[in-house]
Design a protein around this motif. Structure first.
Motif, short mmCIF file in Angstrom:
data_model
loop_
_atom_site.label_atom_id
_atom_site.label_comp_id
_atom_site.label_asym_id
_atom_site.label_seq_id
_atom_site.Cartn_x
_atom_site.Cartn_y
_atom_site.Cartn_z
N SER A 129 0.84 -1.20 0.00
CA SER A 129 0.00 0.00 0.00
C SER A 129 0.87 1.24 0.00
CB SER A 129 -0.92 0.02 1.23
OG SER A 129 -0.20 0.31 2.41
N THR A 178 -5.34 -5.28 5.91
CA THR A 178 -6.23 -4.77 4.87
C THR A 178 -7.63 -5.34 5.03
OG1 THR A 178 -5.32 -6.50 3.45
CG2 THR A 178 -4.46 -4.28 3.15
N ASP A 181 -9.19 -2.66 6.74
CA ASP A 181 -9.44 -1.57 5.78
C ASP A 181 -10.71 -1.82 4.99
OD1 ASP A 181 -7.12 -0.29 6.58
OD2 ASP A 181 -5.91 -1.11 4.94
N VAL A 182 -10.93 -3.08 4.59
CA VAL A 182 -12.14 -3.41 3.83
C VAL A 182 -13.38 -3.18 4.70
CG1 VAL A 182 -13.44 -5.31 2.78
CG2 VAL A 182 -11.02 -5.00 2.25
N ASN A 184 -13.73 -0.99 7.13
CA ASN A 184 -13.95 0.44 7.32
C ASN A 184 -14.26 1.18 6.02
OD1 ASN A 184 -13.54 0.43 10.14
ND2 ASN A 184 -11.32 0.46 9.85
N ASP A 185 -13.61 0.79 4.93
CA ASP A 185 -13.71 1.57 3.69
C ASP A 185 -14.73 1.03 2.69
OD1 ASP A 185 -11.65 3.06 4.78
OD2 ASP A 185 -10.08 1.97 3.69
N THR A 186 -14.94 -0.28 2.70
CA THR A 186 -15.87 -0.88 1.74
C THR A 186 -17.21 -1.20 2.38
OG1 THR A 186 -14.03 -1.84 0.49
CG2 THR A 186 -16.21 -2.79 0.12
N ARG A 188 -18.22 -0.30 5.64
CA ARG A 188 -18.66 0.87 6.42
C ARG A 188 -19.84 0.51 7.32
NH1 ARG A 188 -18.07 2.89 1.30
NH2 ARG A 188 -20.31 3.18 1.05
#
Length: 293
Positions: A129, A178, A181-182, A184-186, A188
């Motif tokens: 990243s 990650t 991350d998925v 939180n970001d995808t 949500r």
């Protein structure tokens, strides 16, 4: 930062007039990221003679426990499991036999934290990243990653068919991953996710009902549901993101002079089919898992 290891520059062209007449006055960039660091200088990539942490040895880092299917029996040195096999294949490509490879325990988040490293490269399902590249260097990717959702069979989470259906659930993932991350970001989700230091803790939370579902990479998800939490199932996977798809890369010190050589080794293993063969041998086929949209 290993500034002391950087080659000294020529102070002035006048001191090397004879050399300048032959090759010009501008010195070669030998700093990390320069031509030689990129593996273009023949001497810097001589087989078995790299500028490694321990002379004549290749020091490889990974976490403990070393989880299947990436490693077998918590023994990175066995050569069994996808990442153990990849590490030794890279070592051979660089000119180091199995006896010249030593392993070092490195906690997951420490691998890509700022600061000087005591390993030549770390292999531990670390996704490449831009944020991590500010602290460490990466090889090219050795595995194309997809994230997956695990839930207990028959639970509400097990019936989720879309990303929207996950938003009302209590989700969990490993810190710094990650997978998180998925979440939180995808996904949500409506409520903050549970964050765990280790996947072992995430698995326990799932079994105990503290979370509705957890996220991991897909091969780990298959292993968890087949061998560790047998009353759980893989609910679905997330689609790869085109040219910007997630990949695992070998982690190196930001100032490492062998990053380019290691990248060249990984690229060669991808080109000659070694990575594909190792993936087929050690990792489970993902075709049957539905994609969450």
């Amino acid at each position: 930062m290993r500034l002391a290891n950087r080659p000294l520059r020529l102070a002035a062209c006048a001191t090397v007039a004879l050399l300048a007449a032959a090759v010009g006055c501008a010195p070669q960039d030998e700093s990390p990221g320069g031509p030689r660091a990129a593996g273009q200088g023949k001497q810097s990539c001589d087989r078995g003679k790299l500028a490694t942490v321990a002379n004549g040895k290749l020091t490889v880092g990974t976490d403990k426990p070393a989880y299947a299917p990436w490693f077998q029996d918590d023994d990175p040195a066995s050569g069994k499991g996808f990442e153990s096999a990849v590490a030794y294949a890279v070592a051979r490509q660089l000119g180091y036999g199995k006896g010249a490879v030593t392993w070092q325990t490195v906690p997951f988040a420490n691998a890509f934290a700022p600061g000087q490293k005591k390993f030549d490269f770390d292999i531990n399902q670390v996704s490449i990243s831009a944020a991590r590249k500010r602290a460490v260097a990466f090889s090219s990717g050795y595995y194309d990653v997809r994230q997956a959702v695990i839930a207990l069979k028959g639970s509400r989470a097990a019936h989720a068919k879309s990303i929207a259906a996950l938003r009302h659930l209590k989700l969990g993932a490993q810190v710094g991953s990650t997978s998180l991350d998925v979440v939180n970001d995808t996904v949500r989700p409506d409520q903050p996710p549970a964050v765990f230091q280790k996947n072992d803790l995430a698995k326990s939370a799932l079994k105990n009902g503290q979370v509705d579902a957890i996220l991991t990479d897909l091969p780990t998800a298959f292993y968890i549901t087949s061998a560790e939490v047998k009353d759980a199932e893989v609910v679905g996977q997330f689609a790869a993101a085109g040219a910007g798809k997630e990949q695992f890369g070998l982690v190196l010190d930001k100032e490492s002079r062998i990053t380019g050589c290691v990248t060249a080794a990984v690229d060669a293993l991808r080109k000659n089919g070694t990575l594909a063969a190792l993936e087929k041998k050690w990792l489970t086929d993902a075709v049957s898992v539905p994609v969450l949209k």
